[in-house]
Design an enzyme around this catalytic site. Structure first.
Site, PDB file in Angstrom:
ATOM      1  N   GLU A  47      26.292  12.356  -4.091  1.00 19.25           N
ATOM      2  CA  GLU A  47      26.342  13.441  -5.078  1.00 19.25           C
ATOM      3  C   GLU A  47      26.642  12.898  -6.464  1.00 19.25           C
ATOM      4  OE1 GLU A  47      27.803  13.238  -2.172  1.00 19.25           O
ATOM      5  OE2 GLU A  47      28.125  15.179  -1.215  1.00 19.25           O
ATOM      6  N   CYS A  98      32.568  15.837  -0.816  1.00 25.24           N
ATOM      7  CA  CYS A  98      33.996  15.484  -0.795  1.00 25.24           C
ATOM      8  C   CYS A  98      34.682  15.991  -2.068  1.00 25.24           C
ATOM      9  CB  CYS A  98      34.171  13.976  -0.653  1.00 25.24           C
ATOM     10  SG  CYS A  98      33.853  13.052  -2.172  1.00 25.24           S
TER      11      CYS A  98
END
Ligand code: THU
Length: 173
Positions: A88, A125
């Protein structure tokens, strides 16, 4: 340790603030809208290119920008483990670096293990949520987040803030 009880009158001075999160769940990739499926397909392509020899866990992320560009990234690991980076952040920093004036519309994320099938959705996360939050705050427009495993359910969040209400930023209460 000294325990100081809060007195009743002190409780009365507090305002209670409840935070709610809502997620939308699609049963599989065939059920998501066509443009989201296209973005997830790019995330899958990125996931296949992940460099994850240590964790054997591949992640791919793809971001649609308001100029119609799609930017993707995968996790890049390192023999010095903490030097590696999640998919990401690889994708979002690339988007931020290449297209600083563009808004990010949505991000699609997919994760798979090299050892066993991953059919459960894998959300980004905490560190990646903080990174995505930075751009959501900067552009002042929500970034939709879609995430899934290798197969199975696809989860949608309407914004990053919905996934992490207390990102490090200004909050209005
Ligand atoms: N990873 C991601 O790419 N995105 C996340 O949100 C969490 C974890 C990567 C980091 C590492 O390469 C591997 O997955 C195992 O933690």
């Amino acid at each position: 340790m000294l325990h100081v009880p809060i007195k009743n009158y002190e409780y009365r001075r507090m305002k209670e603030v409840k935070i709610e999160s809502t997620l939308y769940v699609f049963n599989n990739l065939n059920e998501v809208p066509e443009d989201v499926k296209k973005l997830m397909d790019e995330a899958i392509k990125a996931r296949i290119k992940a460099y994850a020899p240590y964790s054997k866990f591949n992640v791919g992320a793809a971001i649609l920008l308001d100029n119609d560009e799609i930017v993707s990234g995968s996790n890049q690991e390192n023999a010095s483990y903490p030097s590696g980076l999640c998919a990401e952040r690889t994708a979002i920093y690339y988007a931020g670096a290449q297209y600083p004036e563009s808004k990010m519309i949505r991000m699609a994320i997919t994760a798979s293990s090299q050892n066993n099938p991953t059919s459960t959705p894998i959300p980004p996360c905490g560190a990646c949520r903080q990174a995505i939050s930075e751009y959501e705050v900067k552009q002042d427009t929500p970034i939709e987040i879609y995430f899934m495993g290798e197969t199975g359910k696809v989860v949608k969040s309407n914004s990053l803030a919905n996934l992490m209400p207390f990102a490090f930023s200004k909050i209005v209460l």
